[in-house]
Design a protein around this motif. Sequence first.
Motif, PDB file in Angstrom:
ATOM      1  N   PRO A  50       0.780  -1.237   0.000  1.00 27.63           N
ATOM      2  CA  PRO A  50       0.000   0.000   0.000  1.00 27.63           C
ATOM      3  C   PRO A  50       0.819   1.298   0.000  1.00 27.63           C
ATOM      4  O   PRO A  50       0.366   2.306  -0.526  1.00 27.63           O
ATOM      5  N   TYR A  51       2.008   1.280   0.593  1.00 28.42           N
ATOM      6  CA  TYR A  51       2.886   2.445   0.559  1.00 28.42           C
ATOM      7  C   TYR A  51       3.947   2.227  -0.503  1.00 28.42           C
ATOM      8  O   TYR A  51       4.507   1.132  -0.614  1.00 28.42           O
ATOM      9  N   ILE A  52       4.236   3.292  -1.292  1.00 33.31           N
ATOM     10  CA  ILE A  52       5.239   3.135  -2.350  1.00 33.31           C
ATOM     11  C   ILE A  52       6.327   4.221  -2.335  1.00 33.31           C
ATOM     12  O   ILE A  52       7.321   4.096  -3.042  1.00 33.31           O
ATOM     13  N   CYS A  53       6.171   5.299  -1.595  1.00 28.56           N
ATOM     14  CA  CYS A  53       7.093   6.443  -1.650  1.00 28.56           C
ATOM     15  C   CYS A  53       7.026   7.058  -3.040  1.00 28.56           C
ATOM     16  O   CYS A  53       6.075   7.732  -3.391  1.00 28.56           O
ATOM     17  N   GLY A 112       1.744   7.559  -1.972  1.00 27.88           N
ATOM     18  CA  GLY A 112       0.741   6.687  -2.540  1.00 27.88           C
ATOM     19  C   GLY A 112      -0.425   6.395  -1.623  1.00 27.88           C
ATOM     20  O   GLY A 112      -1.458   5.888  -2.061  1.00 27.88           O
ATOM     21  N   LEU A 113      -0.296   6.674  -0.327  1.00 27.47           N
ATOM     22  CA  LEU A 113      -1.404   6.460   0.601  1.00 27.47           C
ATOM     23  C   LEU A 113      -2.491   7.499   0.334  1.00 27.47           C
ATOM     24  O   LEU A 113      -2.196   8.639  -0.025  1.00 27.47           O
ATOM     25  N   PRO A 114      -3.754   7.157   0.526  1.00 31.02           N
ATOM     26  CA  PRO A 114      -4.822   8.138   0.290  1.00 31.02           C
ATOM     27  C   PRO A 114      -4.840   9.200   1.388  1.00 31.02           C
ATOM     28  O   PRO A 114      -4.896   8.862   2.578  1.00 31.02           O
ATOM     29  N   PRO A 115      -4.802  10.485   1.023  1.00 31.10           N
ATOM     30  CA  PRO A 115      -4.821  11.537   2.049  1.00 31.10           C
ATOM     31  C   PRO A 115      -6.064  11.524   2.928  1.00 31.10           C
ATOM     32  O   PRO A 115      -6.057  12.128   4.005  1.00 31.10           O
ATOM     33  N   GLY A 156       2.414  18.905  -2.188  1.00 30.30           N
ATOM     34  CA  GLY A 156       2.050  17.527  -1.895  1.00 30.30           C
ATOM     35  C   GLY A 156       2.386  17.146  -0.470  1.00 30.30           C
ATOM     36  O   GLY A 156       3.246  17.741   0.190  1.00 30.30           O
ATOM     37  N   HIS A 157       1.720  16.112   0.026  1.00 34.47           N
ATOM     38  CA  HIS A 157       1.980  15.608   1.366  1.00 34.47           C
ATOM     39  C   HIS A 157       3.321  14.879   1.394  1.00 34.47           C
ATOM     40  O   HIS A 157       3.702  14.203   0.431  1.00 34.47           O
ATOM     41  N   VAL A 158       4.020  15.017   2.502  1.00 30.35           N
ATOM     42  CA  VAL A 158       5.292  14.316   2.680  1.00 30.35           C
ATOM     43  C   VAL A 158       5.061  12.818   2.490  1.00 30.35           C
ATOM     44  O   VAL A 158       4.092  12.249   3.005  1.00 30.35           O
ATOM     45  N   GLY A 159       5.973  12.192   1.737  1.00 27.30           N
ATOM     46  CA  GLY A 159       5.796  10.782   1.407  1.00 27.30           C
ATOM     47  C   GLY A 159       6.932   9.889   1.826  1.00 27.30           C
ATOM     48  O   GLY A 159       7.011   8.739   1.382  1.00 27.30           O
ATOM     49  N   TYR A 160       7.817  10.373   2.695  1.00 33.12           N
ATOM     50  CA  TYR A 160       8.956   9.550   3.117  1.00 33.12           C
ATOM     51  C   TYR A 160       9.380   9.967   4.518  1.00 33.12           C
ATOM     52  O   TYR A 160       9.356  11.158   4.845  1.00 33.12           O
ATOM     53  N   GLY A 161       9.768   9.007   5.324  1.00 33.76           N
ATOM     54  CA  GLY A 161      10.299   9.320   6.650  1.00 33.76           C
ATOM     55  C   GLY A 161       9.214   9.395   7.714  1.00 33.76           C
ATOM     56  O   GLY A 161       8.115   8.854   7.565  1.00 33.76           O
ATOM     57  N   GLN A 162       9.527  10.094   8.795  1.00 31.67           N
ATOM     58  CA  GLN A 162       8.661  10.112   9.964  1.00 31.67           C
ATOM     59  C   GLN A 162       7.664  11.269   9.970  1.00 31.67           C
ATOM     60  O   GLN A 162       6.800  11.329  10.848  1.00 31.67           O
TER      61      GLN A 162
END
Length: 629
Positions: free
Chosen positions: A136-139, A146-149, A489-495
């Motif tokens: 489900p997560y792809i970065c 890739g997660l739905p906001p 865009g929303h942050v897509g990597y890390g914490q």
Amino acid sequence: MRRRDFLKLSVLTPCMAWLTPMPVCSTRVSGGHVDVLPDGRPHRLELAERKFLLDGQPLQILSGEMHPARIPAEYWTHRIRMAKAMGLNTISIYLMWNHLESEPGVFDLHSGNRDFVRFIRLCQSEGMWVYLRPGPYICGEWDFGGLPPYLLRHPQIRIRDKDDVDYMAAVRRYIDTIAPLIKPLMAYSGGPVLMLQVENEYASYGHDLDYLKQLQAMWEAHGIRGPFTISDGLSELQQQHTYLPGTALGLDGDTDFAAAQAIAGDAPVWVGEGYPGWLTHWGDKDFQRGDYVATLRKLLQQGHSFNLYVVHGGTNFGFTAGANAKGDYSHFEPVITSYDYGAPINERGEATPDYHAFRQLIAASVRHPLPDVPAAPPAIRFAAVTAEPFASLWDNLPASRRVTAPQANELLFGQDHGLVLYRRSTPGNGGELQIEGVRDYAMVFSDGRYVGHLSRVQHPDLHAGDRIDLPIVAASAAVVLDILVDSFGHVGYGQAMADRKGIVGSVRLEEEILQGWDVFSLPLAGTWLGQLRPLRHAAKRPGLFFKATLALDAVGDSYIDMSGWDKGYLWVNGHLLGRYWKIGPQQRLYCPASWLKRGSNELLVLDMHRTEAASIRGTDALKDMQPTT
């Protein structure tokens, strides 16, 4: 997000032939390996003896990644054939969950470039295997990885966490929807999908191996028996101990096969992501490039399987570009609209110098002749047209919502992207305005007069606990304070992935917290955008839409030059190309031929700062060719 050093590449060059039909045979001999091609019959990929075995024979996976969500559907066949002509035998693809499910339970698996089943079948028809990475997560530098906001509408959501009920329920709904479509595409069912990745780069985020096991079990419950693979950084895997037993181990940006083999045991180790290019952020000095020739030569000589990330990048159309940030949400780095990535096949499908260098290396390592290189689709230029002021954001505000304190778009409106406006009256004696938690670009107005802006990109230390002061100049006993916030865009990597947009902290005037706000949702989509009321008089307040009519005698791909503009969005005939921003390095937005038409075309611009007309022109390249020395 992935890490590696940056090196420069040469300028771009055109290809040679256009969509020449290519025959597909079932078997060929390649460098001592028997390569079986996807022919509609069942085939078996095994992970054994530290290598890949296809129908019992060694298989060297020569893969290149491309994403159907970043490519106009009419160019899918062309891009697949380009990869095949470079000598690859496999196409790797991400499925972006949020591209397929916009709202909980609302799936679109067919429109535009969402029909991933058709893309995979096209790969098969062109004699290419597929390595499937469905999340489900792809970065992937994609919005929210890739997660739905819509997940961010849950105030306490914990993503990528098996113990969060809301998250896992959404994951289960996603897998339950797409797994029945994927099962017949697996190689053992006669399809082209050799292998399926479980999540992505999880060791860079967490350490709960049971989470990965649960995801694998969800696929297996639908009869998808693998084989499976993971892909991650070697050092992260060594630290987090998240190797999923029995899976192929893909190394991201690493070639220490001996160290990785110590983790994987008898399962094969391969390069899950090798980087011929790299991503580019807004504000970078130039487009990132890479140099992968020496590494590719070594992999081919030693017989290692690999996946080039990416062989073709494509475009972050619309709101799909993601972002990176540190764990405290500081040093925010949004990704540009182009996903050219310095890839061997550039954004609009042309072969670069790297393409020809890679093709030469691969051709020397296989025994079958490579197909001719397809020509790039036709490109056009067009003379400058002037976009005139058309409508004002301020004349088209929807009904507001009353709140005590500012809140994020997702929590207030269920709004994933676009703008939000916060408004209230303030005392007329002015003072220092302090805004905490701007996500991501705030413009401040006092009684309609623009005061200044606060940028999360241009103030790298800004995060939820910092404050930046802006002066408010009062002209009367009370003034209307407007804070217009634009988002990336929303942050897509890390914490830092709880990256909700709008204002997520407090607003203070002279240290006093301001409460009681009217908040307006401006998602820049839907009926609101299509029903803008035109200007009735000249407007000098920033926040204007501009419109131009472009007359074309012929259509083709084009790069629309926005270098005369400031910051905003561009639509062509109703299609949102994406964001532009004068800080660069990108000044031109790729427009595929299918979004243009002969005759009259409408260009619509929302610029956050301009109040006067400016020109727009069309060219045929992402950037001007640099002279060679």
